[in-house]
Design an enzyme around this catalytic site. Structure first.
Site, short mmCIF file in Angstrom:
data_model
loop_
_atom_site.label_atom_id
_atom_site.label_comp_id
_atom_site.label_asym_id
_atom_site.label_seq_id
_atom_site.Cartn_x
_atom_site.Cartn_y
_atom_site.Cartn_z
N GLU A 8 0.83 -1.20 0.00
CA GLU A 8 0.00 0.00 0.00
C GLU A 8 0.87 1.25 0.00
O GLU A 8 1.67 1.47 0.90
CB GLU A 8 -0.96 0.00 1.20
CG GLU A 8 -0.32 -0.28 2.54
CD GLU A 8 -1.30 -0.19 3.69
OE1 GLU A 8 -2.11 0.75 3.73
OE2 GLU A 8 -1.23 -1.06 4.56
N ASP B 168 0.13 -2.75 6.02
CA ASP B 168 0.47 -2.36 7.38
C ASP B 168 -0.39 -3.11 8.39
O ASP B 168 -1.53 -3.50 8.10
CB ASP B 168 0.27 -0.86 7.57
CG ASP B 168 1.25 -0.04 6.74
OD1 ASP B 168 2.28 -0.61 6.32
OD2 ASP B 168 0.99 1.16 6.52
N ASP C 71 -2.42 -2.42 10.68
CA ASP C 71 -3.38 -1.50 11.30
C ASP C 71 -4.74 -1.70 10.65
O ASP C 71 -4.94 -2.60 9.82
CB ASP C 71 -2.92 -0.04 11.19
CG ASP C 71 -2.69 0.40 9.75
OD1 ASP C 71 -3.14 -0.30 8.81
OD2 ASP C 71 -2.07 1.46 9.54
N ASP D 174 -6.45 0.19 8.48
CA ASP D 174 -6.45 0.42 7.03
C ASP D 174 -5.82 -0.76 6.29
O ASP D 174 -6.30 -1.18 5.24
CB ASP D 174 -5.69 1.71 6.70
CG ASP D 174 -6.51 2.95 6.99
OD1 ASP D 174 -7.75 2.82 7.08
OD2 ASP D 174 -5.93 4.03 7.13
#
Length: 214
Positions: A5, A78, A80, A82
């Site tokens: 990303e 990542d 997290d 998102d």
């Protein structure tokens, strides 16, 4: 091929990879949610078209898994909210339009470390919170330097190679149909037209929410 990303993670990944056999495809933002989209709309998404072109298999009636250009497609996002969302979007896409790639074992999810632990000249990479607690208990708190990786872009190319890119040391999760079905069902609940299943899901899982950015 690593699907990452953004340009930040993509830059580190491109510098850290082995160019002889590893390719990198940075996504600019979240891809289209294909759960509620027809094929013509899917093909209007530039990110999805770029992904299809990179894989070489085409899509729809022209889909041909024998033309796949890479043996492993590795989703590397990542750790997290998102990142999890992007992973679910990609799994839903593969399940809906390229399920044969999942069935044949071509889709993987990278498992990058969450922490870097340093004490003196020694360095350890830790992948789970419970693993971190055990490591700190083992080596003691005094003199420990702890770094929490909020994103892959925070790693330098050497760190990314050592932990996530190097086939000899990385950890990958192979995606199976059950994983893709679960992602697809979640998007049906959360993004579909039925309000009651979405309300019930939120009520049942509200206490499990982590990493909420308010």
């Amino acid at each position: 091929m690593f699907i990452v990303e953004g340009d930040s993670a993509g830059g580190s990944c491109k510098q850290g990879r082995d160019r002889k056999f590893q390719a990198v495809l940075p996504l600019r933002g979240k891809i289209l949610n294909v759960e509620k989209s027809r094929l013509h709309k899917v093909l209007s998404s530039q990110e999805i078209v770029t992904l299809i072109t990179a894989l070489g298999t085409s899509i729809g009636d022209e889909f041909n898994p024998d033309k796949l250009r890479y043996d492993r497609i590795i989703i590397m996002t990542d750790a997290d909210v998102d990142g999890s969302h992007i992973t679910c979007l990609l799994l839903t896409f593969f399940y809906r339009y390229m399920v044969k790639l999942i069935e044949d074992g071509h889709i993987y999810i990278a498992q990058p470390p969450l922490y870097k632990v340093k004490k003196g000249k020694q360095i350890w990479y830790v992948y789970k919170d419970e693993e971190l607690f055990r490591k700190i208990k083992e080596i003691g708190k005094d003199g420990v330097q702890l770094q929490r990786y909020k994103g892959l872009g925070e790693m330098n190319p050497d760190q990314l190679w050592d932990t996530t890119l190097d086939p000899a040391h990385r950890t990958l999760k192979k995606v199976v149909i059950e994983d893709a079905v679960l992602a697809d069902e979640m998007f049906t609940i959360l993004m579909g037209d039925q309000v009651e299943p979405r309300r019930r899901f939120i009520q049942e899982h509200a206490k499990e929410v982590k990493n909420l950015d308010v």
